[in-house]
Design an enzyme around this catalytic site. Structure first.
Site, mmCIF file in Angstrom:
data_model
loop_
_atom_site.group_PDB
_atom_site.id
_atom_site.type_symbol
_atom_site.label_atom_id
_atom_site.label_comp_id
_atom_site.label_asym_id
_atom_site.label_seq_id
_atom_site.Cartn_x
_atom_site.Cartn_y
_atom_site.Cartn_z
ATOM 1 N N GLU A 62 0.823 -1.236 0.050
ATOM 2 C CA GLU A 62 0.433 -0.636 -0.315
ATOM 3 C C GLU A 62 1.227 1.430 -0.333
ATOM 4 O O GLU A 62 2.100 1.084 -0.008
ATOM 5 C CB GLU A 62 -0.854 0.112 1.477
ATOM 6 C CG GLU A 62 -1.761 -1.070 1.166
ATOM 7 C CD GLU A 62 -2.544 -0.979 0.913
ATOM 8 O OE1 GLU A 62 -3.304 0.083 0.765
ATOM 9 O OE2 GLU A 62 -4.007 -1.990 0.948
ATOM 10 N N LYS A 111 -4.134 -11.403 12.046
ATOM 11 C CA LYS A 111 -4.724 -12.564 11.868
ATOM 12 C C LYS A 111 -4.082 -13.714 12.530
ATOM 13 O O LYS A 111 -4.712 -14.963 13.213
ATOM 14 C CB LYS A 111 -3.818 -12.848 10.462
ATOM 15 C CG LYS A 111 -4.724 -11.391 9.145
ATOM 16 C CD LYS A 111 -3.715 -11.979 8.259
ATOM 17 C CE LYS A 111 -4.296 -11.059 7.629
ATOM 18 N NZ LYS A 111 -3.007 -10.831 6.116
#
Ligand SMILES: NC(=O)c1ccc[n+]([C@@H]2O[C@H](COP(=O)([O-])OP(=O)(O)OC[C@H]3O[C@@H](n4cnc5c(N)ncnc54)[C@H](OP(=O)(O)O)[C@@H]3O)[C@@H](O)[C@H]2O)c1
Length: 427
Positions: free
Chosen positions: A189, A204
């Site tokens: 990003e 996660k």
């Protein structure tokens, strides 16, 4: 045929992928569920994204239109972030609608509240795509491996950092230009902080640990370290030792307690996770019941992630009546094993003034703390030398106590590089 109305919250990368798959795979979904699962509403604020919504689907900017629609049975939240996603999920569950989401940050911080709300309202919350994109690891842990006690999880669960570290290992390039190239190619990003800091991977790992160990682990319980400190020099030394760098999520049961962390580490080039390169993800599970299982695949991307979301939609439709799959599988409270007490292996590179007695001083400090050196290499430069040391397994607290004393020696130049080693077989 009975119809099941879906509402999509957010029509961005994943949301539009779900919209497309619901239409393109309508027949497959009908065959898998025996029902006509159709996109009824889309909540999206951006006009250019609204324009992508197929004809016949009602587009709105008001969440009230979604939650008040009795024909919406499943709300798929693909906005991301904490608010308003949390509010929207809670309101949908309270209205008796099932919720499917890919929102790892929300699940890793507010999972207990959301799952309890689903339970209280007799409905479902599913979040397969929140952990490793398209790879069906949550379903495997919840259902396929329900009778096995998983004791160890090692995961490459962030594609951006895996792409960067793979590229550094392949090209020998430094971190900063490799990150820049990853951004140009769309693998990182514009603001890569969440990925390179390890926070995305930690979210996660919190989700995966909660499911695997049946005990609640939140983002705050997973200490994370990013890849910004990995240098091309260490990658080259690692290569000479037969090691490759990876950002790993490591979650384990130690003496019945959980330790879950994310850190950059070296693993042997022959380990199954070492072959997972580029933006791919993999989760390596260990258990006395099944020995080892590795799940591998794309951890992100609009269409792969959308396919995992559709899998959850099908699971909800198929278990909605008569089926029984609990929302929350955290029925234990195991507590946490302290990081300081964990036994780890370390690689250390330290630059020292090249004079007699330095090696003996360093070895002595490690010896004082009971830290045993497995191998040491000295690479001479002009006035300084690089020492590359590999240690036998040691309690982290002892290693870092010794390191603190070594870092303060007047003969030590710069900051020593410390990288943990996983799955290292010292022969
Ligand atoms: N992309 C992936 O590969 C991937 C993989 C795994 C999981 N995920 C997860 O999937 C979720 C969605 O990610 P994404 O990549 O699809 O994000 P995205 O492309 O940014 O899409 C989110 C969409 O929701 C819209 N939105 C924001 N606030 C809204 C509101 N209040 N009401 C209605 N719409 C709103 C956004 O519009 P604006 O742009 O105007 O804010 C945008 O169109 C996240 O939780 C992400 O972590 C993504």
């Amino acid at each position: 045929m009975e119809r099941v109305g879906i509402a999509l919250l957010g029509y961005g990368t994943v949301g539009s992928g779900v919209g497309r798959l619901l239409s393109e795979s309508a027949e497959e979904i009908r065959l898998a569920t025996g029902k006509d699962v159709y996109l009824r509403r889309v909540l999206e604020l951006k006009p250019d994204r609204q324009a992508l919504v197929p004809d016949g689907v009602q587009v709105t900017t008001q969440f009230a239109d979604v939650v008040g629609d009795p024909d919406v049975q499943i709300v798929v939240e693909l906005i991301g972030g904490i608010e308003p996603a949390r509010d929207f999920q809670l309101a949908s569950l309270k209205a008796g609608k099932a919720v499917v989401t890919a929102n790892k940050q929300l699940l890793s911080q507010h999972g207990a509240e959301l799952l309890q709300t689903a339970e209280d309202n007799g409905t479902f919350l599913r979040f397969e795509a929140s952990a490793v994109g398209a790879v069906p690891v949550i379903k495997v842990l919840r259902e396929s491996l329900a009778a096995a006690e998983v004791t160890n999880i090692m995961g490459i669960v962030n594609g951006t950092t895996n792409y960067i570290l793979s590229a550094m290992a392949q090209s020998g390039a430094e971190y900063a230009p490799t990150l820049k190239k990853a951004q140009e190619l769309g693998f990182a990003e514009a603001d890569p902080t969440e990925d390179v800091s390890g926070k995305d991977a930690a979210a996660k790992m919190a989700i995966l640990s909660s499911i695997a160990f049946h005990s609640r682990v939140t983002l705050a319980d997973v200490e994370h370290e990013g890849i910004g400190g990995i240098t091309d020099i260490d990658v080259a030394h690692g290569k000479a030792l037969g090691l490759v760098p990876k950002l790993l999520g490591v979650a384990q049961l130690i003496d019945g307690r959980i330790n879950a962390r994310v850190y950059p580490c070296f693993i042997p080039a022959g380990h199954p996770l070492a072959g997972v390169s580029g933006a791919y993800n993999a989760v390596f599970l260990e258990s006395e019941t099944f020995d080892k299982i590795m799940l591998f695949g794309p951890g992100a991307g609009g269409t792969p992630t959308a396919s995992a979301v559709i899998g959850d939609v099908i699971s909800v439709v198929n278990t909605a009546r008569g089926g029984y799959v609990r929302n929350c599988v955290c029925y234990k409270d195991l507590g946490f094993y302290p990081n300081d007490e964990v036994v780890s292996r370390f690689y250390l590179r330290v630059q020292v003034v090249d004079e007699s007695g330095v090696l003996a001083t360093i070895a002595g400090i490690f010896g004082d703390q009971g830290v045993s050196i497995h191998s040491m290499q000295q690479i001479g430069e002009e006035e300084t030398a690089q020492l590359v040391l590999v240690f036998h397994p040691v309690k982290e607290a002892a290693f870092f106590r010794a390191l603190e004393r070594i870092s303060a020696l007047p003969v030590v130049r710069g900051t020593p590089s410390v990288i943990r080693m996983e799955a290292y077989d010292a022969r």
